[in-house]
Scaffold this motif. Structure first.
Motif, PDB file in Angstrom:
ATOM      1  N   ILE A 276      42.595  24.092  -9.675  1.00 25.41           N
ATOM      2  CA  ILE A 276      41.939  22.967  -9.009  1.00 25.41           C
ATOM      3  C   ILE A 276      40.788  22.478  -9.872  1.00 25.41           C
ATOM      4  N   GLU A 277      40.816  21.180 -10.167  1.00 24.13           N
ATOM      5  CA  GLU A 277      39.751  20.557 -10.942  1.00 24.13           C
ATOM      6  C   GLU A 277      38.715  19.908 -10.029  1.00 24.13           C
ATOM      7  N   THR A 278      39.187  19.101  -9.070  1.00 20.24           N
ATOM      8  CA  THR A 278      38.273  18.457  -8.119  1.00 20.24           C
ATOM      9  C   THR A 278      38.904  18.399  -6.738  1.00 20.24           C
ATOM     10  N   ILE A 279      38.039  18.335  -5.733  1.00 19.35           N
ATOM     11  CA  ILE A 279      38.448  18.104  -4.346  1.00 19.35           C
ATOM     12  C   ILE A 279      37.497  17.057  -3.795  1.00 19.35           C
ATOM     13  N   GLU A 280      38.056  15.993  -3.212  1.00 18.64           N
ATOM     14  CA  GLU A 280      37.197  14.957  -2.640  1.00 18.64           C
ATOM     15  C   GLU A 280      37.790  14.438  -1.335  1.00 18.64           C
ATOM     16  N   GLU A 281      36.911  13.934  -0.474  1.00 21.79           N
ATOM     17  CA  GLU A 281      37.335  13.302   0.773  1.00 21.79           C
ATOM     18  C   GLU A 281      37.127  11.805   0.633  1.00 21.79           C
ATOM     19  N   THR A 282      38.218  11.038   0.874  1.00 23.25           N
ATOM     20  CA  THR A 282      38.153   9.595   0.597  1.00 23.25           C
ATOM     21  C   THR A 282      38.622   8.671   1.711  1.00 23.25           C
ATOM     22  N   PRO A 283      38.787   8.870   2.967  1.00 27.12           N
ATOM     23  CA  PRO A 283      38.453  10.024   3.784  1.00 27.12           C
ATOM     24  C   PRO A 283      39.512  11.114   3.771  1.00 27.12           C
TER      25      PRO A 283
ATOM     26  N   VAL B   6      43.182  16.703  -3.620  1.00 25.38           N
ATOM     27  CA  VAL B   6      42.996  17.816  -4.547  1.00 25.38           C
ATOM     28  C   VAL B   6      43.628  17.423  -5.867  1.00 25.38           C
ATOM     29  N   LYS B   7      42.838  17.452  -6.929  1.00 26.04           N
ATOM     30  CA  LYS B   7      43.349  17.143  -8.263  1.00 26.04           C
ATOM     31  C   LYS B   7      43.352  18.431  -9.078  1.00 26.04           C
ATOM     32  N   THR B   8      44.478  18.683  -9.761  1.00 26.63           N
ATOM     33  CA  THR B   8      44.589  19.904 -10.557  1.00 26.63           C
ATOM     34  C   THR B   8      44.383  19.611 -12.039  1.00 26.63           C
ATOM     35  N   THR B   9      44.179  20.664 -12.800  1.00 26.65           N
ATOM     36  CA  THR B   9      43.985  20.527 -14.240  1.00 26.65           C
ATOM     37  C   THR B   9      45.250  20.052 -14.934  1.00 26.65           C
ATOM     38  N   THR B  10      46.388  20.117 -14.245  1.00 24.53           N
ATOM     39  CA  THR B  10      47.647  19.638 -14.816  1.00 24.53           C
ATOM     40  C   THR B  10      47.855  18.151 -14.554  1.00 24.53           C
ATOM     41  N   GLY B  11      46.904  17.525 -13.828  1.00 26.76           N
ATOM     42  CA  GLY B  11      46.985  16.101 -13.562  1.00 26.76           C
ATOM     43  C   GLY B  11      47.645  15.730 -12.246  1.00 26.76           C
ATOM     44  N   LYS B  12      48.143  16.715 -11.500  1.00 23.97           N
ATOM     45  CA  LYS B  12      48.773  16.415 -10.210  1.00 23.97           C
ATOM     46  C   LYS B  12      47.706  16.213  -9.143  1.00 23.97           C
TER      47      LYS B  12
END
Length: 55
Positions: free
Chosen positions: A19-26, A30-36
């Motif tokens: 896991i690279e980032t997690i954000e609420e938009t709302p 979840v964005k992974t280091t593999t780009g997914k």
């Protein structure tokens, strides 16, 4: 690995080390280091707790 629930209701296992980032938009994204990117039903705080419990 942690279980997350995709918007359609399907549960998957996700490697928390990727896991690279997690954000609420709302929605929670979840964005992974593999780009997914995964849109999940869990909130950021829930994911934080799961990762710190297993990590």
């Amino acid at each position: 690995m942690i279980y997350v629930t995709l918007l359609g209701g399907r549960r998957i296992l996700l490697n928390e080390k990727l896991i690279e980032t997690i954000e609420e938009t709302p929605d929670t994204v979840v964005k992974t280091t593999t780009g997914k990117k995964y849109i999940v039903m869990e909130k950021v705080d829930q994911l934080y707790d799961m990762i710190n419990h297993h990590g």
